[in-house]
Design a protein around this motif. Structure first.
Motif, PDB file in Angstrom:
ATOM      1  N   ASN A 188       0.821  -1.141  -0.007  1.00  0.00           N
ATOM      2  CA  ASN A 188      -0.063   0.103   0.086  1.00  0.00           C
ATOM      3  C   ASN A 188       0.955   1.184  -0.187  1.00  0.00           C
ATOM      4  OD1 ASN A 188      -2.259   1.459   0.084  1.00  0.00           O
ATOM      5  ND2 ASN A 188      -2.706   1.433   2.323  1.00  0.00           N
ATOM      6  N   LYS A 224       2.254   4.855  -0.814  1.00  0.00           N
ATOM      7  CA  LYS A 224       1.436   5.977  -1.142  1.00  0.00           C
ATOM      8  C   LYS A 224       2.164   7.156  -0.479  1.00  0.00           C
ATOM      9  CE  LYS A 224      -2.652   5.045   1.294  1.00  0.00           C
ATOM     10  NZ  LYS A 224      -4.145   4.982   1.355  1.00  0.00           N
ATOM     11  N   SER A 225       1.844   8.436  -0.847  1.00  0.00           N
ATOM     12  CA  SER A 225       2.395   9.293  -0.049  1.00  0.00           C
ATOM     13  C   SER A 225       1.965   9.882   1.330  1.00  0.00           C
ATOM     14  CB  SER A 225       2.416  10.671  -0.902  1.00  0.00           C
ATOM     15  OG  SER A 225       0.908  11.240  -0.994  1.00  0.00           O
ATOM     16  N   SER A 274      -6.043   2.740  -2.596  1.00  0.00           N
ATOM     17  CA  SER A 274      -4.851   3.852  -3.047  1.00  0.00           C
ATOM     18  C   SER A 274      -5.131   4.258  -4.548  1.00  0.00           C
ATOM     19  CB  SER A 274      -3.792   3.210  -2.562  1.00  0.00           C
ATOM     20  OG  SER A 274      -3.502   1.957  -3.420  1.00  0.00           O
ATOM     21  N   TYR A 331      -2.083   4.671  -7.330  1.00  0.00           N
ATOM     22  CA  TYR A 331      -0.804   4.020  -6.945  1.00  0.00           C
ATOM     23  C   TYR A 331      -0.608   2.684  -7.457  1.00  0.00           C
ATOM     24  CZ  TYR A 331      -0.310   8.118  -3.868  1.00  0.00           C
ATOM     25  OH  TYR A 331      -0.242   9.330  -3.507  1.00  0.00           O
ATOM     26  N   ALA A 346       4.109   1.450  -7.519  1.00  0.00           N
ATOM     27  CA  ALA A 346       3.664   2.556  -6.616  1.00  0.00           C
ATOM     28  C   ALA A 346       4.484   3.415  -5.921  1.00  0.00           C
ATOM     29  CB  ALA A 346       2.772   1.856  -5.379  1.00  0.00           C
ATOM     30  N   VAL A 363       4.977   7.897  -6.540  1.00  0.00           N
ATOM     31  CA  VAL A 363       5.440   8.734  -5.663  1.00  0.00           C
ATOM     32  C   VAL A 363       6.363   9.554  -5.772  1.00  0.00           C
ATOM     33  CG1 VAL A 363       6.373   9.093  -3.259  1.00  0.00           C
ATOM     34  CG2 VAL A 363       4.614   7.173  -3.614  1.00  0.00           C
ATOM     35  N   GLU A 411       5.119  12.057  -7.959  1.00  0.00           N
ATOM     36  CA  GLU A 411       4.021  12.996  -6.933  1.00  0.00           C
ATOM     37  C   GLU A 411       5.209  14.011  -6.571  1.00  0.00           C
ATOM     38  OE1 GLU A 411       0.898  12.787  -3.561  1.00  0.00           O
ATOM     39  OE2 GLU A 411       1.875  10.819  -4.394  1.00  0.00           O
ATOM     40  N   SER A 424      -4.751  11.142  -6.675  1.00  0.00           N
ATOM     41  CA  SER A 424      -5.910  10.769  -5.909  1.00  0.00           C
ATOM     42  C   SER A 424      -7.044  11.790  -6.528  1.00  0.00           C
ATOM     43  CB  SER A 424      -6.025  10.591  -4.706  1.00  0.00           C
ATOM     44  OG  SER A 424      -5.120   9.484  -4.454  1.00  0.00           O
TER      45      SER A 424
END
Length: 676
Positions: free
Chosen positions: A495, A497-498, A529, A532, A552, A556, A559, A567
């Motif tokens: 999982n 993600k930022s 998520s 991602y 994923a 990031v 991002e 998202s």
């Protein structure tokens, strides 16, 4: 003409007075004491760097919490602060003060102005002088910890005036004299070990363990050695006054040499020293009667003791419940209703801590004041402030699909052994049929998501390029450690993600929520998520692999480079969409394909010079990570190497662990096995 001029001047004067009063009213009443403390304790402005006088309110400063626009909590621990705490005496609405593990020194100043203080933690500093008499006026105090300082003198019996006191820790100082006058029936935690105390331990404190009184050579009585003298070597003879000297109090002859009457010279106990023929003539019936009588007396005494202690135990539980409810009503910082209660009627579990972690009870969590940090796919996370001032993060796995107890415990044992500077450590877990809790270290600086996308208004401090690159490298090292820590199981994060990249006090990235994807149902995998998820795992979390973690992580990185949130729907930038969400990898590929690479980067990065080469280099790494084909994505250890080489840092080859064994050892293959 004189009257209008005079009226004009009066009006101007009134306007000036109003403006000055308005300016004074907007100045926070606790600003001056806090800045004075900063100047005296952190002259280099390295630890309290965000404490500045430009803002009107200090309530957003690190370690500071406010209630009704007044500072109510000040928690500054492990910051290497020095000097005196005298300026803090001006924080008259302070309820919690924790300055543990610093280098603060000098006598503890007059704290009598802090009439609202309930928790006071000054342990592990260099405070000196006598026991602070002003503390005795803090009648609302619940927790007092002055341990491991250089305090001396006697422990005042007037501590009995603190009738609400639950914790009293004075260990590791140089206190001397007796403690016979202490009577504190409400105490739950007590420790005076490592001092120079003397005399008998009062019965009111005798229920505490021996460790609470150890390393005080002059103390005696339960739970330590009896204050009655101990018979010495007969060859040494009696003292000058014909009495045997006490080893606890040299030079003093005890009035009773031993608690055993048979050892007293000239004992006249008729049962032991009477006529031997009289003992021999004792009939068997009488002997049996004596034995039966002794057994009956013993049984009656045991029953009475059982009833007495049971009644006290039940009364203590009832009293603590009533006391807890009263405290909850009056002071939510000390006790508050928990967002993760153990519901009545359900199976009760237990807290399981990993080796070397500081232990506390489930009740400590239930009493702790809690603040919701966020809700994710596996449950809700809370910030919990314990009674002793410690702060932890608690994740309640309410929405997770957790299997049996054995499966859960085995998986937690694996995750709990992962220790790395770029991971948020799992400290403990709790399992019951209706409640599963995970306890982590608390990261006060929030997540990468908030640093990138939060507070976009006026006054925002942009995330500079050096910090972004440092966070990218740290998160990569954390993920690479997870992937390489247990080769037989091929652990994954699942999982990435930022919001799961947190920032510690030193600005280092720490990866959180790793290894929880095993508890996720397939139906929620695609929504947990957005943006991602790797293409091969978009519909089924059972297809999550280490290569999907790499994908994923690549998102990031994009991002970080673009400043865009995967998202959030954004129709104004030509992005391509997948289910109504910005697909960052596809959008970046389309922009680069049209040779508009400069359009990719976050406008906030354009102010920095000579970083174009590094940004393009990180962009190439991100695009390799987000390749549609899993086989074309690099391993995380390769990603670490590429990022660190770009930063000018030497790293080990990929076939070796990405961290030295001494710094963060990987799990052995035996430790990985679920059969243990």
């Amino acid at each position: 003409m004189a009257i209008p001029i005079f009226a004009h001047r009066v009006l101007l004067l009134l306007l000036l007075l109003y403006c000055s009063s308005l300016g004074a009213s907007t100045t926070h009443p606790d600003l001056e004491p806090l800045l004075a403390f900063r100047d005296s304790s952190d002259a280099a402005n390295e630890k309290l760097w965000d404490w500045n006088s430009t803002g009107v309110s200090p309530c957003s400063w690190s370690g500071v919490s406010c209630s009704r626009n007044r500072v109510s909590r000040l928690v500054l621990e492990d910051l290497d602060l020095s000097g005196s705490i005298q300026p803090l005496t001006g924080l008259t609405q302070l309820r919690v003060l924790s300055l543990k593990h610093n280098r603060l020194s000098g006598p503890i100043p007059d704290l009598s102005n802090l009439t609202a203080l309930k928790l006071l933690f000054l342990s592990d500093n260099g405070f000196s002088g006598k026991f602070p008499p002003s503390v005795l006026s803090l009648i609302h105090l619940y927790r007092l910890d002055l341990s491991h300082n250089n305090l001396s003198g006697e422990v005042p019996p007037t501590l009995n005036h603190l009738t609400h006191l639950l914790t009293l820790r004075l260990d590791g100082n140089r206190f001397s004299g007796p403690i016979t006058g202490l009577v504190l029936p409400t105490l739950q935690e007590f420790n005076v070990s490592g001092n120079r105390l003397q005399g008998e331990i009062p019965k009111s404190l005798s229920a505490f363990p021996e460790s609470a009184f150890s390393q005080n050579t002059g103390l005696c009585g339960s739970p330590l050695q009896s204050c009655n003298g101990i018979v010495g070597d007969p060859s040494e003879g009696p003292g000058s006054n014909g009495e045997v000297a006490s080893p606890l109090m040299p030079g003093a002859g005890p009035s009773i040499v031993s608690s055993s009457p048979s050892s007293i010279p000239g004992s006249t106990n008729p049962a032991l020293s009477g006529n031997p023929h009289r003992r021999a003539r004792m009939k068997p019936v009488a002997l049996i009667a004596i034995i039966v009588g002794d057994a009956i007396v013993l049984a009656v005494i045991s029953l009475l003791l059982y009833c007495y202690f049971w009644r006290n135990y039940m009364g203590k539980i009832g009293g603590e419940g009533q006391k807890g409810s009263k405290l909850m009503e009056s002071e939510k910082i000390v006790y508050s209703s928990s967002p993760y209660p153990t519901q009545a009627g359900y199976e009760r579990g237990r807290m399981v801590f990993f080796e070397g972690e500081r232990r506390f009870e489930l009740e400590d969590l239930l009493r702790a004041s809690a603040e919701m940090l966020g809700k994710g796919g596996f449950g809700t996370a809370y910030k919990a402030v314990l009674d002793d001032g410690g702060v932890v993060a608690v994740k309640r796995l309410k929405d997770a699909s957790v299997g049996g107890k054995r499966e859960f415990e085995q998986h937690m044992e694996i995750l709990g052994r992962l220790r790395h500077p770029n991971l948020v450590n799992l400290r403990a877990y709790y399992f019951a049929r209706e409640e599963k809790l995970l306890v982590y270290d608390y990261m006060a600086n929030g997540s990468l998501f908030w640093l990138l996308h939060g507070n976009r208004g006026i006054g925002r401090t942009p995330l500079d390029w050096t910090t972004r690159l440092k966070i990218a490298a740290g998160a990569a090292r954390g993920l690479a450690f997870i992937h390489g820590s247990c080769k037989s199981l091929k652990l994954i994060h699942g999982n990435v993600k930022s919001t799961n990249v947190l920032i510690d006090q030193l600005g280092n990235a720490r990866v959180s929520d790793y290894g929880l994807s095993i508890f996720g149902p397939p139906t929620s995998a695609g929504t947990r998520s957005n943006g991602y998820r790797a293409p091969e795992a978009a519909l089924d979390h059972r297809k999550l692999t280490q290569k999907s973690d790499v994908y994923a992580f690549g998102v990031v990185l994009l991002e970080l480079l673009t400043g865009k949130c995967p998202s959030i729907v954004d129709h104004g930038n030509g992005a391509e969409y997948s289910g109504g969400v910005v697909d960052l990898p596809r959008w970046v590929q389309s922009v680069v394909r049209e040779e508009w690479t400069a359009e990719v980067f976050d406008l906030e990065l354009m102010r920095y010079k000579d970083i174009e080469e590094e940004m393009v280099g990180l962009l190439q790494i991100a695009m390799a990570c987000t390749s549609a084909s899993p086989d074309q994505r690099p391993k995380m250890c390769h990603v670490v190497r590429m990022i660190e080489e770009m930063r000018g840092v030497d790293v080990s080859p990929c076939h070796e662990n990405v961290d030295s064994v001494s710094e963060s050892p990987a799990l052995s293959e035996g430790a990985c096995g679920v059969s243990q």
